[in-house]
Design a protein around this motif. Structure first.
Motif, PDB file in Angstrom:
ATOM      1  N   GLY A   9       0.806  -1.218   0.000  1.00 24.46           N
ATOM      2  CA  GLY A   9       0.000   0.000   0.000  1.00 24.46           C
ATOM      3  C   GLY A   9       0.836   1.264   0.000  1.00 24.46           C
ATOM      4  N   GLY A  10       2.082   1.162   0.513  1.00 23.61           N
ATOM      5  CA  GLY A  10       2.945   2.331   0.578  1.00 23.61           C
ATOM      6  C   GLY A  10       2.536   3.264   1.709  1.00 23.61           C
ATOM      7  N   LEU A  11       3.315   4.318   1.866  1.00 30.32           N
ATOM      8  CA  LEU A  11       3.086   5.253   2.971  1.00 30.32           C
ATOM      9  C   LEU A  11       1.700   5.891   2.904  1.00 30.32           C
ATOM     10  CD1 LEU A  11       4.665   6.236   5.424  1.00 30.32           C
ATOM     11  CD2 LEU A  11       5.528   8.132   4.037  1.00 30.32           C
ATOM     12  N   GLN A  12       1.208   6.126   1.669  1.00 26.76           N
ATOM     13  CA  GLN A  12      -0.079   6.807   1.536  1.00 26.76           C
ATOM     14  C   GLN A  12      -1.246   5.928   1.964  1.00 26.76           C
ATOM     15  OE1 GLN A  12       1.760   5.657  -0.907  1.00 26.76           O
ATOM     16  NE2 GLN A  12       0.609   5.116  -2.742  1.00 26.76           N
ATOM     17  N   SER A  13      -1.041   4.617   2.012  1.00 28.36           N
ATOM     18  CA  SER A  13      -2.105   3.715   2.471  1.00 28.36           C
ATOM     19  C   SER A  13      -1.599   2.925   3.669  1.00 28.36           C
ATOM     20  CB  SER A  13      -2.541   2.769   1.344  1.00 28.36           C
ATOM     21  OG  SER A  13      -3.626   1.976   1.788  1.00 28.36           O
ATOM     22  N   SER A  14      -1.148   3.657   4.682  1.00 26.29           N
ATOM     23  CA  SER A  14      -0.639   3.023   5.899  1.00 26.29           C
ATOM     24  C   SER A  14      -1.427   3.538   7.090  1.00 26.29           C
ATOM     25  CB  SER A  14       0.856   3.321   6.086  1.00 26.29           C
ATOM     26  OG  SER A  14       1.060   4.713   6.312  1.00 26.29           O
ATOM     27  N   ALA A  15      -1.400   2.762   8.171  1.00 21.30           N
ATOM     28  CA  ALA A  15      -2.091   3.182   9.386  1.00 21.30           C
ATOM     29  C   ALA A  15      -1.498   2.459  10.580  1.00 21.30           C
ATOM     30  CB  ALA A  15      -3.590   2.876   9.297  1.00 21.30           C
ATOM     31  N   SER A  16      -1.502   3.122  11.714  1.00 29.64           N
ATOM     32  CA  SER A  16      -1.197   2.459  12.972  1.00 29.64           C
ATOM     33  C   SER A  16      -2.490   1.834  13.484  1.00 29.64           C
ATOM     34  CB  SER A  16      -0.658   3.456  13.992  1.00 29.64           C
ATOM     35  OG  SER A  16      -1.689   4.362  14.371  1.00 29.64           O
ATOM     36  N   LEU A  17      -2.379   0.947  14.467  1.00 31.06           N
ATOM     37  CA  LEU A  17      -3.586   0.369  15.065  1.00 31.06           C
ATOM     38  C   LEU A  17      -4.451   1.462  15.684  1.00 31.06           C
ATOM     39  CD1 LEU A  17      -2.235  -2.903  16.722  1.00 31.06           C
ATOM     40  CD2 LEU A  17      -3.574  -2.682  14.614  1.00 31.06           C
ATOM     41  N   GLN A  18      -3.789   2.446  16.291  1.00 29.32           N
ATOM     42  CA  GLN A  18      -4.511   3.566  16.902  1.00 29.32           C
ATOM     43  C   GLN A  18      -5.307   4.342  15.847  1.00 29.32           C
ATOM     44  OE1 GLN A  18      -3.168   7.614  19.140  1.00 29.32           O
ATOM     45  NE2 GLN A  18      -1.994   5.811  19.738  1.00 29.32           N
ATOM     46  N   GLU A  19      -4.670   4.608  14.714  1.00 29.82           N
ATOM     47  CA  GLU A  19      -5.337   5.331  13.626  1.00 29.82           C
ATOM     48  C   GLU A  19      -6.452   4.495  13.007  1.00 29.82           C
ATOM     49  OE1 GLU A  19      -1.284   7.804  12.401  1.00 29.82           O
ATOM     50  OE2 GLU A  19      -1.884   6.025  11.272  1.00 29.82           O
ATOM     51  N   LEU A  20      -6.191   3.190  12.854  1.00 30.51           N
ATOM     52  CA  LEU A  20      -7.194   2.293  12.287  1.00 30.51           C
ATOM     53  C   LEU A  20      -8.418   2.213  13.198  1.00 30.51           C
ATOM     54  CD1 LEU A  20      -8.005   0.306  10.085  1.00 30.51           C
ATOM     55  CD2 LEU A  20      -6.727  -1.484  11.298  1.00 30.51           C
ATOM     56  N   THR A  21      -8.176   2.192  14.511  1.00 32.86           N
ATOM     57  CA  THR A  21      -9.280   2.169  15.475  1.00 32.86           C
ATOM     58  C   THR A  21     -10.188   3.378  15.281  1.00 32.86           C
ATOM     59  OG1 THR A  21      -7.995   0.937  17.111  1.00 32.86           O
ATOM     60  CG2 THR A  21      -9.852   2.221  17.938  1.00 32.86           C
ATOM     61  N   LYS A  22      -9.602   4.553  15.136  1.00 29.50           N
ATOM     62  CA  LYS A  22     -10.384   5.783  14.964  1.00 29.50           C
ATOM     63  C   LYS A  22     -11.250   5.722  13.705  1.00 29.50           C
ATOM     64  CE  LYS A  22      -9.840  10.837  15.122  1.00 29.50           C
ATOM     65  NZ  LYS A  22     -10.499  11.217  13.867  1.00 29.50           N
ATOM     66  N   ILE A  23     -10.668   5.239  12.599  1.00 27.83           N
ATOM     67  CA  ILE A  23     -11.426   5.132  11.346  1.00 27.83           C
ATOM     68  C   ILE A  23     -12.543   4.100  11.491  1.00 27.83           C
ATOM     69  CG2 ILE A  23     -11.289   4.525   8.891  1.00 27.83           C
ATOM     70  CD1 ILE A  23      -8.353   5.538   8.976  1.00 27.83           C
ATOM     71  N   CYS A  24     -12.261   2.973  12.150  1.00 30.43           N
ATOM     72  CA  CYS A  24     -13.285   1.941  12.368  1.00 30.43           C
ATOM     73  C   CYS A  24     -14.444   2.496  13.197  1.00 30.43           C
ATOM     74  CB  CYS A  24     -12.683   0.724  13.070  1.00 30.43           C
ATOM     75  SG  CYS A  24     -11.614  -0.286  12.025  1.00 30.43           S
ATOM     76  N   GLN A  25     -14.127   3.289  14.205  1.00 30.40           N
ATOM     77  CA  GLN A  25     -15.163   3.902  15.040  1.00 30.40           C
ATOM     78  C   GLN A  25     -16.046   4.825  14.204  1.00 30.40           C
ATOM     79  OE1 GLN A  25     -12.776   5.783  18.045  1.00 30.40           O
ATOM     80  NE2 GLN A  25     -12.686   3.981  19.358  1.00 30.40           N
ATOM     81  N   GLU A  26     -15.403   5.608  13.337  1.00 35.81           N
ATOM     82  CA  GLU A  26     -16.148   6.566  12.506  1.00 35.81           C
ATOM     83  C   GLU A  26     -17.026   5.852  11.481  1.00 35.81           C
ATOM     84  OE1 GLU A  26     -12.666  10.009  12.818  1.00 35.81           O
ATOM     85  OE2 GLU A  26     -12.992   8.943  10.930  1.00 35.81           O
ATOM     86  N   VAL A  27     -16.491   4.798  10.861  1.00 37.67           N
ATOM     87  CA  VAL A  27     -17.221   4.116   9.783  1.00 37.67           C
ATOM     88  C   VAL A  27     -18.324   3.208  10.336  1.00 37.67           C
ATOM     89  CG1 VAL A  27     -17.018   2.453   7.885  1.00 37.67           C
ATOM     90  CG2 VAL A  27     -15.296   4.253   8.154  1.00 37.67           C
ATOM     91  N   THR A  28     -18.032   2.475  11.401  1.00 40.07           N
ATOM     92  CA  THR A  28     -19.030   1.537  11.949  1.00 40.07           C
ATOM     93  C   THR A  28     -19.971   2.197  12.941  1.00 40.07           C
ATOM     94  OG1 THR A  28     -17.651   0.821  13.834  1.00 40.07           O
ATOM     95  CG2 THR A  28     -17.382  -0.364  11.737  1.00 40.07           C
ATOM     96  N   GLY A  29     -19.544   3.338  13.489  1.00 37.48           N
ATOM     97  CA  GLY A  29     -20.342   4.002  14.511  1.00 37.48           C
ATOM     98  C   GLY A  29     -20.308   3.302  15.853  1.00 37.48           C
ATOM     99  N   LYS A  30     -19.322   2.429  16.025  1.00 38.87           N
ATOM    100  CA  LYS A  30     -19.236   1.641  17.258  1.00 38.87           C
ATOM    101  C   LYS A  30     -17.874   1.821  17.926  1.00 38.87           C
ATOM    102  CE  LYS A  30     -22.401  -1.811  15.357  1.00 38.87           C
ATOM    103  NZ  LYS A  30     -22.549  -3.181  14.845  1.00 38.87           N
ATOM    104  N   THR A  31     -17.893   1.902  19.245  1.00 35.16           N
ATOM    105  CA  THR A  31     -16.658   1.979  20.027  1.00 35.16           C
ATOM    106  C   THR A  31     -16.595   0.754  20.928  1.00 35.16           C
ATOM    107  OG1 THR A  31     -16.682   4.387  19.998  1.00 35.16           O
ATOM    108  CG2 THR A  31     -15.338   3.326  21.701  1.00 35.16           C
ATOM    109  N   ILE A  32     -15.470   0.038  20.878  1.00 38.54           N
ATOM    110  CA  ILE A  32     -15.343  -1.214  21.624  1.00 38.54           C
ATOM    111  C   ILE A  32     -14.186  -1.117  22.620  1.00 38.54           C
ATOM    112  CG2 ILE A  32     -16.306  -2.610  19.744  1.00 38.54           C
ATOM    113  CD1 ILE A  32     -13.392  -3.413  19.048  1.00 38.54           C
ATOM    114  N   PRO A  33     -14.190  -1.986  23.637  1.00 39.99           N
ATOM    115  CA  PRO A  33     -13.075  -1.979  24.588  1.00 39.99           C
ATOM    116  C   PRO A  33     -11.792  -2.502  23.945  1.00 39.99           C
ATOM    117  CG  PRO A  33     -14.585  -3.778  25.070  1.00 39.99           C
ATOM    118  CD  PRO A  33     -15.229  -2.965  24.002  1.00 39.99           C
ATOM    119  N   ILE A  34     -10.685  -1.815  24.201  1.00 42.13           N
ATOM    120  CA  ILE A  34      -9.381  -2.258  23.704  1.00 42.13           C
ATOM    121  C   ILE A  34      -8.436  -2.349  24.892  1.00 42.13           C
ATOM    122  CG2 ILE A  34      -7.412  -1.733  22.203  1.00 42.13           C
ATOM    123  CD1 ILE A  34      -9.330  -0.351  20.301  1.00 42.13           C
TER     124      ILE A  34
END
Length: 353
Positions: free
Chosen positions: A272-297
């Protein structure tokens, strides 16, 4: 054109097979698979609907190739893909699939004078060398520095000339050993080959697990409201990977399939290269926004076996040779996988929940 895709009912193999048959209806596409991985059976109806011919067989058994007619190109997409495979002291299936199986695929290709496109992995690069790279800790991720102790790495990511000395997981070793044998077939048997070292490949129809397919796992855990954990590196969730959508990978394979002479003998990093990269922390934020759900981590500071802090693919070489570069970013990937989960929730819940 006639094409054999090994691992053809797996995530990558089935995605490539269906895309090829859709874009080239006149091509004959065979998908060989042993259906060992849970969820691969869900792809059989998809393959049939697309007009792909499924062959139930195992690349470990050379006799299973006997029923497959001659083809023009083999796409070797089969693998035991887990980084943790064999580390418990039972490496037989891993070695027999990822190494012996590749030799059987090569011999079939050589017999029919077919081209050979191999899907390798970024895991061929040694763990300890990656772990000693210079990085900066940013607010939400670790990032590579430009000044590094070894060749083949910069802030753009890891390139093909990164040093290969050192341990890399048994999974990575079987893939590297396969690469070496492929180079011998290319040189001494005049087999046309190209090797693609892929980073994290993802997209709909991947049956994600902790040790392989982490992006789908992360999204599914949000979707089904299950618990996740930040493991290792202080439990910050700053470890980073680049993500390659399987549709972007298809575009590269499509080009290679029709221009194999231009990349014959090459080993190419493709991710994916740098432009399509994410940390777990960043991925969590996007998942929360897209799914509308916040889960325990939960937070587990201790590192896990064979894990690495960061991996990003430097695509410079593959782009220079082919003009290919990935187009699909992290948010679109999360949106597509979430939509897929919603559409097939009944089938996927027992596997991904």
């Amino acid at each position: 054109m006639k094409i054999l895709i090994t691992g053809g009912a797996g995530f990558v193999g089935s995605s490539l097979a269906i895309a090829l048959k859709t874009n080239y209806p006149d091509y004959q596409v065979y998908a060989l698979d042993n259906l060992k991985r849970r969820g691969s059976e869900l792809n059989l109806s998809r393959l049939k609907k697309a007009g792909v011919e499924f062959v139930h067989g195992d690349i470990r058994n050379k006799e299973d190739f006997d029923s497959i007619p001659a083809v023009d190109t083999v796409i070797e997409a089969s693998a035991e893909p887990s980084v943790l495979a064999g580390l418990d002291g039972t490496p037989d299936y891993l070695i027999n699939t990822n190494l012996v199986g590749t030799v059987n695929c090569l011999n079939y290709a050589f017999k029919h004078k077919a081209g050979f496109i191999f899907l390798s992995t970024s895991r061929v690069y040694p763990i300890k060398t990656i772990e000693t790279l210079n990085f900066v800790e940013e607010e939400t991720r670790f990032a590579l520095s430009d000044e590094q102790p070894v060749a083949g790495v910069s802030s753009k990511g890891i390139a093909e000339d990164f040093p290969l000395n050192g341990a890399r997981s048994l999974y990575g070793t079987t893939k590297l050993a396969s690469e070496l044998i492929i180079q011998e077939y290319n040189e001494f048997y005049n087999l046309k080959t190209v090797i693609n070292r892929c980073g994290v490949i993802t997209g709909p129809w991947q049956m994600g697990k902790v040790d392989q397919g982490v992006m789908v796992l992360w999204i599914a855990k949000h979707y089904f409201e299950q618990q996740l954990g930040y493991f290792g590196y202080g439990g910050t969730g700053k470890q980073i990977r680049d993500m390659l959508h399987v549709a972007d990978l298809y575009n590269l394979i499509d080009w290679q399939l029709h221009n194999l002479d231009k990349v014959n003998g090459e080993i190419l990093n493709a991710g994916g290269g740098l432009q399509s990269s994410a940390s777990l922390q960043e991925l969590t934020k996007i998942c929360q926004e897209v799914t509308g759900k916040t889960i325990p981590i939960k937070v587990v500071p201790e590192n896990r076996t064979a894990d690495i802090r960061l991996y990003v693919t430097d695509n410079t070489r593959v782009t220079e040779l082919t003009g290919w570069e990935p187009k699909i970013g992290i948010r679109q990937i999360v949106e597509e996988i979430t939509a897929w989960l919603a559409e097939h929730e009944e089938d996927l819940a027992p596997i991904l929940k």
